[in-house]
Design a protein around this motif. Structure first.
Motif, PDB file in Angstrom:
ATOM      1  N   THR A  28      13.914  30.941 -49.936  1.00 47.92           N
ATOM      2  CA  THR A  28      13.065  31.861 -49.177  1.00 47.92           C
ATOM      3  C   THR A  28      11.648  31.705 -49.661  1.00 47.92           C
ATOM      4  O   THR A  28      11.242  32.283 -50.673  1.00 47.92           O
ATOM      5  CB  THR A  28      13.538  33.314 -49.356  1.00 47.92           C
ATOM      6  OG1 THR A  28      14.910  33.400 -49.006  1.00 47.92           O
ATOM      7  CG2 THR A  28      12.722  34.256 -48.493  1.00 47.92           C
ATOM      8  N   TYR A  29      10.901  30.906 -48.938  1.00 49.82           N
ATOM      9  CA  TYR A  29       9.591  30.440 -49.395  1.00 49.82           C
ATOM     10  C   TYR A  29       8.662  31.561 -49.823  1.00 49.82           C
ATOM     11  O   TYR A  29       8.043  31.509 -50.867  1.00 49.82           O
ATOM     12  CB  TYR A  29       8.961  29.616 -48.283  1.00 49.82           C
ATOM     13  CG  TYR A  29       7.577  29.122 -48.597  1.00 49.82           C
ATOM     14  CD1 TYR A  29       6.462  29.830 -48.184  1.00 49.82           C
ATOM     15  CD2 TYR A  29       7.383  27.949 -49.298  1.00 49.82           C
ATOM     16  CE1 TYR A  29       5.201  29.392 -48.476  1.00 49.82           C
ATOM     17  CE2 TYR A  29       6.120  27.491 -49.597  1.00 49.82           C
ATOM     18  CZ  TYR A  29       5.036  28.217 -49.172  1.00 49.82           C
ATOM     19  OH  TYR A  29       3.771  27.781 -49.464  1.00 49.82           O
ATOM     20  N   THR A  68      -9.303  25.283 -52.831  1.00 55.15           N
ATOM     21  CA  THR A  68      -8.709  26.485 -52.260  1.00 55.15           C
ATOM     22  C   THR A  68      -7.228  26.265 -52.034  1.00 55.15           C
ATOM     23  O   THR A  68      -6.840  25.304 -51.354  1.00 55.15           O
ATOM     24  CB  THR A  68      -9.379  26.849 -50.929  1.00 55.15           C
ATOM     25  OG1 THR A  68     -10.787  27.037 -51.129  1.00 55.15           O
ATOM     26  CG2 THR A  68      -8.784  28.143 -50.369  1.00 55.15           C
ATOM     27  N   ILE A  69      -6.407  27.151 -52.586  1.00 57.14           N
ATOM     28  CA  ILE A  69      -4.967  27.090 -52.373  1.00 57.14           C
ATOM     29  C   ILE A  69      -4.603  28.055 -51.253  1.00 57.14           C
ATOM     30  O   ILE A  69      -5.159  29.152 -51.154  1.00 57.14           O
ATOM     31  CB  ILE A  69      -4.196  27.413 -53.674  1.00 57.14           C
ATOM     32  CG1 ILE A  69      -2.715  27.118 -53.522  1.00 57.14           C
ATOM     33  CG2 ILE A  69      -4.435  28.855 -54.119  1.00 57.14           C
ATOM     34  CD1 ILE A  69      -1.933  27.181 -54.831  1.00 57.14           C
ATOM     35  N   SER A  70      -3.683  27.623 -50.394  1.00 54.64           N
ATOM     36  CA  SER A  70      -3.243  28.473 -49.294  1.00 54.64           C
ATOM     37  C   SER A  70      -1.824  28.100 -48.918  1.00 54.64           C
ATOM     38  O   SER A  70      -1.302  27.076 -49.363  1.00 54.64           O
ATOM     39  CB  SER A  70      -4.175  28.328 -48.083  1.00 54.64           C
ATOM     40  OG  SER A  70      -4.133  27.005 -47.588  1.00 54.64           O
ATOM     41  N   GLN A  71      -1.211  28.928 -48.095  1.00 51.93           N
ATOM     42  CA  GLN A  71       0.158  28.651 -47.679  1.00 51.93           C
ATOM     43  C   GLN A  71       0.380  29.115 -46.255  1.00 51.93           C
ATOM     44  O   GLN A  71      -0.255  30.054 -45.792  1.00 51.93           O
ATOM     45  CB  GLN A  71       1.160  29.307 -48.617  1.00 51.93           C
ATOM     46  CG  GLN A  71       1.019  30.806 -48.775  1.00 51.93           C
ATOM     47  CD  GLN A  71       1.907  31.349 -49.889  1.00 51.93           C
ATOM     48  OE1 GLN A  71       2.638  30.615 -50.546  1.00 51.93           O
ATOM     49  NE2 GLN A  71       1.850  32.647 -50.119  1.00 51.93           N
ATOM     50  N   ASP A  72       1.276  28.416 -45.583  1.00 46.99           N
ATOM     51  CA  ASP A  72       1.694  28.774 -44.244  1.00 46.99           C
ATOM     52  C   ASP A  72       3.175  29.106 -44.328  1.00 46.99           C
ATOM     53  O   ASP A  72       4.015  28.205 -44.384  1.00 46.99           O
ATOM     54  CB  ASP A  72       1.437  27.604 -43.280  1.00 46.99           C
ATOM     55  CG  ASP A  72       1.755  27.960 -41.836  1.00 46.99           C
ATOM     56  OD1 ASP A  72       2.605  28.835 -41.605  1.00 46.99           O
ATOM     57  OD2 ASP A  72       1.161  27.336 -40.943  1.00 46.99           O
ATOM     58  N   LEU A  78       2.685  24.563 -48.507  1.00 46.83           N
ATOM     59  CA  LEU A  78       1.600  24.925 -49.408  1.00 46.83           C
ATOM     60  C   LEU A  78       0.496  23.888 -49.263  1.00 46.83           C
ATOM     61  O   LEU A  78       0.783  22.700 -49.057  1.00 46.83           O
ATOM     62  CB  LEU A  78       2.098  24.932 -50.844  1.00 46.83           C
ATOM     63  CG  LEU A  78       1.101  25.230 -51.952  1.00 46.83           C
ATOM     64  CD1 LEU A  78       0.760  26.715 -51.951  1.00 46.83           C
ATOM     65  CD2 LEU A  78       1.653  24.808 -53.310  1.00 46.83           C
ATOM     66  N   TYR A  79      -0.763  24.334 -49.378  1.00 43.09           N
ATOM     67  CA  TYR A  79      -1.894  23.422 -49.247  1.00 43.09           C
ATOM     68  C   TYR A  79      -2.838  23.563 -50.439  1.00 43.09           C
ATOM     69  O   TYR A  79      -2.890  24.618 -51.079  1.00 43.09           O
ATOM     70  CB  TYR A  79      -2.684  23.711 -47.971  1.00 43.09           C
ATOM     71  CG  TYR A  79      -1.878  23.616 -46.718  1.00 43.09           C
ATOM     72  CD1 TYR A  79      -1.395  24.759 -46.088  1.00 43.09           C
ATOM     73  CD2 TYR A  79      -1.582  22.381 -46.152  1.00 43.09           C
ATOM     74  CE1 TYR A  79      -0.647  24.684 -44.934  1.00 43.09           C
ATOM     75  CE2 TYR A  79      -0.831  22.291 -44.992  1.00 43.09           C
ATOM     76  CZ  TYR A  79      -0.365  23.452 -44.386  1.00 43.09           C
ATOM     77  OH  TYR A  79       0.379  23.360 -43.245  1.00 43.09           O
ATOM     78  N   LEU A  80      -3.573  22.501 -50.700  1.00 36.94           N
ATOM     79  CA  LEU A  80      -4.680  22.561 -51.654  1.00 36.94           C
ATOM     80  C   LEU A  80      -5.848  21.824 -51.017  1.00 36.94           C
ATOM     81  O   LEU A  80      -5.815  20.592 -50.889  1.00 36.94           O
ATOM     82  CB  LEU A  80      -4.320  21.927 -52.997  1.00 36.94           C
ATOM     83  CG  LEU A  80      -5.409  22.045 -54.066  1.00 36.94           C
ATOM     84  CD1 LEU A  80      -5.567  23.505 -54.510  1.00 36.94           C
ATOM     85  CD2 LEU A  80      -5.095  21.165 -55.283  1.00 36.94           C
ATOM     86  N   GLN A  81      -6.837  22.575 -50.563  1.00 33.83           N
ATOM     87  CA  GLN A  81      -8.053  21.988 -50.019  1.00 33.83           C
ATOM     88  C   GLN A  81      -9.000  21.705 -51.167  1.00 33.83           C
ATOM     89  O   GLN A  81      -9.372  22.615 -51.905  1.00 33.83           O
ATOM     90  CB  GLN A  81      -8.710  22.941 -49.021  1.00 33.83           C
ATOM     91  CG  GLN A  81     -10.003  22.422 -48.426  1.00 33.83           C
ATOM     92  CD  GLN A  81      -9.803  21.196 -47.557  1.00 33.83           C
ATOM     93  OE1 GLN A  81      -8.872  21.144 -46.755  1.00 33.83           O
ATOM     94  NE2 GLN A  81     -10.671  20.195 -47.702  1.00 33.83           N
ATOM     95  N   MET A  82      -9.371  20.443 -51.314  1.00 34.02           N
ATOM     96  CA  MET A  82     -10.213  20.027 -52.429  1.00 34.02           C
ATOM     97  C   MET A  82     -11.533  19.502 -51.878  1.00 34.02           C
ATOM     98  O   MET A  82     -11.548  18.497 -51.156  1.00 34.02           O
ATOM     99  CB  MET A  82      -9.518  18.951 -53.255  1.00 34.02           C
ATOM    100  CG  MET A  82      -8.131  19.351 -53.739  1.00 34.02           C
ATOM    101  SD  MET A  82      -7.392  18.152 -54.852  1.00 34.02           S
ATOM    102  CE  MET A  82      -7.188  16.768 -53.749  1.00 34.02           C
ATOM    103  N   ASN A  83     -12.614  20.190 -52.189  1.00 35.57           N
ATOM    104  CA  ASN A  83     -13.954  19.796 -51.747  1.00 35.57           C
ATOM    105  C   ASN A  83     -14.807  19.425 -52.954  1.00 35.57           C
ATOM    106  O   ASN A  83     -14.478  19.750 -54.097  1.00 35.57           O
ATOM    107  CB  ASN A  83     -14.609  20.943 -50.981  1.00 35.57           C
ATOM    108  CG  ASN A  83     -13.852  21.324 -49.728  1.00 35.57           C
ATOM    109  OD1 ASN A  83     -13.232  20.485 -49.077  1.00 35.57           O
ATOM    110  ND2 ASN A  83     -13.907  22.606 -49.379  1.00 35.57           N
ATOM    111  N   SER A  84     -15.909  18.756 -52.683  1.00 37.48           N
ATOM    112  CA  SER A  84     -16.855  18.360 -53.739  1.00 37.48           C
ATOM    113  C   SER A  84     -16.131  17.689 -54.893  1.00 37.48           C
ATOM    114  O   SER A  84     -16.336  18.025 -56.068  1.00 37.48           O
ATOM    115  CB  SER A  84     -17.638  19.582 -54.234  1.00 37.48           C
ATOM    116  OG  SER A  84     -18.333  20.204 -53.180  1.00 37.48           O
ATOM    117  N   LEU A  85     -15.286  16.743 -54.564  1.00 43.19           N
ATOM    118  CA  LEU A  85     -14.464  16.091 -55.591  1.00 43.19           C
ATOM    119  C   LEU A  85     -15.318  15.313 -56.581  1.00 43.19           C
ATOM    120  O   LEU A  85     -16.358  14.732 -56.216  1.00 43.19           O
ATOM    121  CB  LEU A  85     -13.439  15.181 -54.934  1.00 43.19           C
ATOM    122  CG  LEU A  85     -12.234  15.934 -54.346  1.00 43.19           C
ATOM    123  CD1 LEU A  85     -11.506  15.089 -53.330  1.00 43.19           C
ATOM    124  CD2 LEU A  85     -11.293  16.361 -55.464  1.00 43.19           C
TER     125      LEU A  85
END
Length: 127
Positions: A28-29, A68-72, A78-85
């Motif tokens: 159960t996510y 930014t971590i987020s989830q659907d 699960l996601y990890l948006q990585m900017n300005s690497l």
């Protein structure tokens, strides 16, 4: 059986962006703590970010303001948006999960707190 399949890594130039994904199955996510760890060559595995079932988040100081971590929950992803690497972000990134809520305080970035791990996706940032 819990399975985590992480993806989305690759080569990128400094200043660029990537989005990592972690497809979860077998539980159960929305009730789990989910997150991302990373390990660079010759370095210890370190916590990057976690998100709890209520949406609360924790980040490593080195990535605050850039990742930014987020989830659907509908997609169990699960996601990890990585900017300005930066080149120092180069590492193998691992999706993690645990059936307990996310640990409080400094324990959230302790690798031993997480039962389930993805196989990893490589991120390489060139200068």
């Amino acid at each position: 059986q819990v399975q985590l399949v992480d993806s989305g890594g690759g080569p990128v130039q400094a200043g660029g962006s990537l989005r990592l994904s972690c497809a979860a199955s077998g539980y159960t996510y929305s009730r789990y703590c989910m997150g991302w760890f990373r390990q660079a060559p010759g370095k210890e595995r370190e916590g990057v970010a976690v998100i709890d079932g209520d949406g609360s988040t924790s980040y490593a100081d080195s990535v605050k303001g850039r990742f930014t971590i987020s989830q659907d929950n509908a997609k169990n992803t699960l996601y990890l948006q990585m900017n300005s690497l930066k080149p120092e972000d180069t590492a193998m990134y691992y999706c993690v999960a645990d059936r307990r809520g996310c640990p409080h305080g400094g324990r959230w970035n302790n690798r031993w707190e997480y039962t389930y791990w993805g196989h990893g996706t490589q991120v390489t940032v060139s200068s």
